[in-house]
Design a protein around this motif. Structure first.
Motif, PDB file in Angstrom:
ATOM      1  N   PHE A   1       0.815  -1.212   0.000  1.00  0.00           N
ATOM      2  CA  PHE A   1       0.000   0.000   0.000  1.00  0.00           C
ATOM      3  C   PHE A   1       0.850   1.264   0.000  1.00  0.00           C
ATOM      4  CE2 PHE A   1      -3.633  -2.688   1.153  1.00  0.00           C
ATOM      5  CZ  PHE A   1      -4.608  -2.092   0.369  1.00  0.00           C
ATOM      6  N   PHE A   2       1.931   1.265   0.754  1.00  0.00           N
ATOM      7  CA  PHE A   2       2.733   2.480   0.788  1.00  0.00           C
ATOM      8  C   PHE A   2       3.599   2.646  -0.451  1.00  0.00           C
ATOM      9  CE2 PHE A   2       1.488   2.512   5.236  1.00  0.00           C
ATOM     10  CZ  PHE A   2       1.230   3.866   5.416  1.00  0.00           C
ATOM     11  N   VAL A   3       3.930   1.574  -1.126  1.00  0.00           N
ATOM     12  CA  VAL A   3       4.573   1.696  -2.435  1.00  0.00           C
ATOM     13  C   VAL A   3       3.601   2.345  -3.423  1.00  0.00           C
ATOM     14  CG1 VAL A   3       5.338   0.381  -4.444  1.00  0.00           C
ATOM     15  CG2 VAL A   3       6.280  -0.123  -2.211  1.00  0.00           C
ATOM     16  N   ALA A   4       2.347   1.903  -3.387  1.00  0.00           N
ATOM     17  CA  ALA A   4       1.333   2.504  -4.254  1.00  0.00           C
ATOM     18  C   ALA A   4       1.170   3.992  -3.951  1.00  0.00           C
ATOM     19  CB  ALA A   4       0.009   1.773  -4.085  1.00  0.00           C
ATOM     20  N   ALA A   5       1.160   4.341  -2.656  1.00  0.00           N
ATOM     21  CA  ALA A   5       1.034   5.751  -2.283  1.00  0.00           C
ATOM     22  C   ALA A   5       2.241   6.554  -2.763  1.00  0.00           C
ATOM     23  CB  ALA A   5       0.887   5.880  -0.770  1.00  0.00           C
ATOM     24  N   ALA A   6       3.437   5.988  -2.621  1.00  0.00           N
ATOM     25  CA  ALA A   6       4.646   6.682  -3.070  1.00  0.00           C
ATOM     26  C   ALA A   6       4.612   6.931  -4.575  1.00  0.00           C
ATOM     27  CB  ALA A   6       5.883   5.877  -2.693  1.00  0.00           C
ATOM     28  N   VAL A   7       4.144   5.942  -5.325  1.00  0.00           N
ATOM     29  CA  VAL A   7       4.036   6.106  -6.779  1.00  0.00           C
ATOM     30  C   VAL A   7       3.061   7.231  -7.122  1.00  0.00           C
ATOM     31  CG1 VAL A   7       3.224   4.985  -8.898  1.00  0.00           C
ATOM     32  CG2 VAL A   7       4.701   3.741  -7.309  1.00  0.00           C
ATOM     33  N   LEU A   8       1.947   7.308  -6.393  1.00  0.00           N
ATOM     34  CA  LEU A   8       0.965   8.358  -6.661  1.00  0.00           C
ATOM     35  C   LEU A   8       1.496   9.735  -6.276  1.00  0.00           C
ATOM     36  CD1 LEU A   8      -2.410   6.655  -5.675  1.00  0.00           C
ATOM     37  CD2 LEU A   8      -1.693   7.428  -7.944  1.00  0.00           C
ATOM     38  N   TYR A   9       2.217   9.833  -5.158  1.00  0.00           N
ATOM     39  CA  TYR A   9       2.830  11.113  -4.803  1.00  0.00           C
ATOM     40  C   TYR A   9       3.821  11.547  -5.884  1.00  0.00           C
ATOM     41  CZ  TYR A   9       1.016  11.564  -0.032  1.00  0.00           C
ATOM     42  OH  TYR A   9       0.198  11.750   1.048  1.00  0.00           O
ATOM     43  N   TYR A  10       4.605  10.596  -6.363  1.00  0.00           N
ATOM     44  CA  TYR A  10       5.569  10.898  -7.426  1.00  0.00           C
ATOM     45  C   TYR A  10       4.842  11.363  -8.683  1.00  0.00           C
ATOM     46  CZ  TYR A  10       9.314  10.273 -10.834  1.00  0.00           C
ATOM     47  OH  TYR A  10      10.245  10.475 -11.832  1.00  0.00           O
ATOM     48  N   ALA A  11       3.754  10.665  -9.020  1.00  0.00           N
ATOM     49  CA  ALA A  11       2.988  11.025 -10.218  1.00  0.00           C
ATOM     50  C   ALA A  11       2.386  12.427 -10.089  1.00  0.00           C
ATOM     51  CB  ALA A  11       1.890   9.993 -10.458  1.00  0.00           C
ATOM     52  N   LEU A  12       1.835  12.744  -8.911  1.00  0.00           N
ATOM     53  CA  LEU A  12       1.271  14.079  -8.704  1.00  0.00           C
ATOM     54  C   LEU A  12       2.347  15.152  -8.850  1.00  0.00           C
ATOM     55  CD1 LEU A  12      -1.095  13.474  -5.637  1.00  0.00           C
ATOM     56  CD2 LEU A  12      -1.786  13.939  -8.003  1.00  0.00           C
ATOM     57  N   ALA A  13       3.533  14.897  -8.287  1.00  0.00           N
ATOM     58  CA  ALA A  13       4.622  15.869  -8.392  1.00  0.00           C
ATOM     59  C   ALA A  13       5.040  16.073  -9.845  1.00  0.00           C
ATOM     60  CB  ALA A  13       5.815  15.414  -7.543  1.00  0.00           C
ATOM     61  N   LYS A  14       5.154  14.983 -10.597  1.00  0.00           N
ATOM     62  CA  LYS A  14       5.557  15.089 -11.998  1.00  0.00           C
ATOM     63  C   LYS A  14       4.493  15.797 -12.825  1.00  0.00           C
ATOM     64  CE  LYS A  14       8.817  13.872 -13.507  1.00  0.00           C
ATOM     65  NZ  LYS A  14      10.133  14.558 -13.592  1.00  0.00           N
ATOM     66  N   ILE A  15       3.225  15.546 -12.528  1.00  0.00           N
ATOM     67  CA  ILE A  15       2.141  16.235 -13.242  1.00  0.00           C
ATOM     68  C   ILE A  15       2.230  17.738 -13.012  1.00  0.00           C
ATOM     69  CG2 ILE A  15      -0.352  16.604 -13.271  1.00  0.00           C
ATOM     70  CD1 ILE A  15      -0.645  13.578 -12.772  1.00  0.00           C
ATOM     71  N   VAL A  16       2.492  18.141 -11.770  1.00  0.00           N
ATOM     72  CA  VAL A  16       2.625  19.566 -11.453  1.00  0.00           C
ATOM     73  C   VAL A  16       3.806  20.166 -12.208  1.00  0.00           C
ATOM     74  CG1 VAL A  16       3.251  21.183  -9.621  1.00  0.00           C
ATOM     75  CG2 VAL A  16       1.493  19.456  -9.219  1.00  0.00           C
ATOM     76  N   ILE A  17       4.925  19.472 -12.236  1.00  0.00           N
ATOM     77  CA  ILE A  17       6.119  19.988 -12.915  1.00  0.00           C
ATOM     78  C   ILE A  17       5.877  20.130 -14.417  1.00  0.00           C
ATOM     79  CG2 ILE A  17       8.507  19.446 -13.531  1.00  0.00           C
ATOM     80  CD1 ILE A  17       8.739  18.117 -10.744  1.00  0.00           C
ATOM     81  N   ILE A  18       5.295  19.103 -15.028  1.00  0.00           N
ATOM     82  CA  ILE A  18       5.027  19.158 -16.468  1.00  0.00           C
ATOM     83  C   ILE A  18       4.011  20.248 -16.794  1.00  0.00           C
ATOM     84  CG2 ILE A  18       4.041  17.866 -18.405  1.00  0.00           C
ATOM     85  CD1 ILE A  18       5.222  15.329 -17.106  1.00  0.00           C
ATOM     86  N   ALA A  19       2.948  20.332 -15.979  1.00  0.00           N
ATOM     87  CA  ALA A  19       1.932  21.355 -16.210  1.00  0.00           C
ATOM     88  C   ALA A  19       2.517  22.756 -16.060  1.00  0.00           C
ATOM     89  CB  ALA A  19       0.770  21.163 -15.234  1.00  0.00           C
ATOM     90  N   SER A  20       3.416  22.938 -15.089  1.00  0.00           N
ATOM     91  CA  SER A  20       4.019  24.256 -14.888  1.00  0.00           C
ATOM     92  C   SER A  20       4.910  24.636 -16.067  1.00  0.00           C
ATOM     93  CB  SER A  20       4.820  24.281 -13.587  1.00  0.00           C
ATOM     94  OG  SER A  20       5.958  23.445 -13.672  1.00  0.00           O
ATOM     95  N   ARG A  21       5.610  23.662 -16.626  1.00  0.00           N
ATOM     96  CA  ARG A  21       6.460  23.953 -17.786  1.00  0.00           C
ATOM     97  C   ARG A  21       5.612  24.337 -18.995  1.00  0.00           C
ATOM     98  NH1 ARG A  21      10.882  18.997 -17.200  1.00  0.00           N
ATOM     99  NH2 ARG A  21      12.027  19.916 -15.439  1.00  0.00           N
ATOM    100  N   LEU A  22       4.518  23.627 -19.189  1.00  0.00           N
ATOM    101  CA  LEU A  22       3.625  23.966 -20.296  1.00  0.00           C
ATOM    102  C   LEU A  22       3.010  25.347 -20.096  1.00  0.00           C
ATOM    103  CD1 LEU A  22       1.806  20.538 -20.812  1.00  0.00           C
ATOM    104  CD2 LEU A  22       3.560  21.553 -22.270  1.00  0.00           C
ATOM    105  N   LEU A  23       2.626  25.635 -18.840  1.00  0.00           N
ATOM    106  CA  LEU A  23       2.036  26.932 -18.546  1.00  0.00           C
ATOM    107  C   LEU A  23       3.057  28.048 -18.730  1.00  0.00           C
ATOM    108  CD1 LEU A  23      -0.527  28.375 -17.569  1.00  0.00           C
ATOM    109  CD2 LEU A  23       0.269  28.038 -15.219  1.00  0.00           C
ATOM    110  N   ALA A  24       4.295  27.803 -18.296  1.00  0.00           N
ATOM    111  CA  ALA A  24       5.345  28.807 -18.459  1.00  0.00           C
ATOM    112  C   ALA A  24       5.610  29.055 -19.939  1.00  0.00           C
ATOM    113  CB  ALA A  24       6.622  28.340 -17.759  1.00  0.00           C
ATOM    114  N   TRP A  25       5.613  28.007 -20.737  1.00  0.00           N
ATOM    115  CA  TRP A  25       5.817  28.171 -22.182  1.00  0.00           C
ATOM    116  C   TRP A  25       4.695  29.003 -22.783  1.00  0.00           C
ATOM    117  CZ3 TRP A  25       2.829  26.567 -26.382  1.00  0.00           C
ATOM    118  CH2 TRP A  25       3.431  26.700 -27.643  1.00  0.00           C
TER     119      TRP A  25
END
Length: 220
Positions: free
Chosen positions: A191-215
């Motif tokens: 369960f905590f591996v699954a949670a870690a993967v989701l936290y990582y995914a949320l962080a990456k989504i924010v980073i990618i979205a911010s780069r697109l928004l900045a562009w």
């Protein structure tokens, strides 16, 4: 090592875990929106001609940046409760993270304001703008451009900070839901591996979205 992995409970619980991830994202976004407003106020207050205003802003920033975020959440939940101000787990977590965000981003905005030449405001005043209008139309857009990427880092930090909600009884966010299923199934690792993967995914989504928004926003 004779541990046997069982991923079936995680797959069955995935809809609830995803719902917890949405709550986590909701808290992070709200804390950033409110935190940005407070941080701008703190950054401007830090340049006030009134010593009491400067002292209040500096105190907020110093406490937010130099004490543990966990302590700040505890103070919102337990400390204010002892003063008769009672908050639920969700509100206390939101208040604690917002307090932390405002302190960190106030310093980011202070640096951003120093990077904007003072002639910008003088030029705005020469065009007939008042101080508030000049700040809103001239200074603030430049401040957001200078501070955009540090704000992205703060957003990722806010997502990770939501995991502290479990210590004040929040069980609807990603960590809280994960902990509930861990207690019921004893499949801690899965369960905590699954949670870690989701936290990582949320962080990456924010980073990618911010780069697109900045562009999109800062192409010129």
């Amino acid at each position: 090592m004779n541990y046997t992995f069982h991923w079936q409970p995680v797959l069955r619980a995935l809809p609830d875990i995803m719902q917890g991830a949405l709550v986590t994202l909701q808290i992070a976004v709200l804390s950033m929106l409110i935190g940005v407003v407070l941080a701008v106020v703190l950054a401007v207050a830090g340049k006030s001609r009134f010593a009491s205003v400067r002292f209040a802003a500096a105190t907020w920033i110093e406490v937010a940046r130099n004490t543990p975020a966990l302590l700040q959440i505890y103070m919102a939940y337990f400390g204010l409760g002892s003063l008769g101000i009672h908050m639920g787990s969700f509100a206390a977590l939101l208040a604690g993270i917002t307090f932390n965000n405002a302190g960190y981003m106030a310093e980011t905005f202070r640096g951003g304001l120093r990077a904007i030449p003072g002639t910008q405001m003088r030029a705005a005043r020469s065009l007939g703008m008042g101080p508030v209008q000049g700040f809103r139309l001239i200074i603030f857009p430049q401040l957001m451009r200078v501070s955009f990427y540090p704000m992205t880092n703060q957003m990722v930090w806010s997502i990770l900070l939501t995991s502290l909600g479990v210590v004040v009884g929040l069980n609807s966010d990603l960590t809280g839901v994960t902990q509930d299923f861990n207690v019921k199934t004893f499949r801690t690792f899965e369960f905590f591996v699954a949670a870690a993967v989701l936290y990582y995914a949320l962080a990456k989504i924010v980073i990618i979205a911010s780069r697109l928004l900045a562009w999109r926003l800062f192409r010129y």
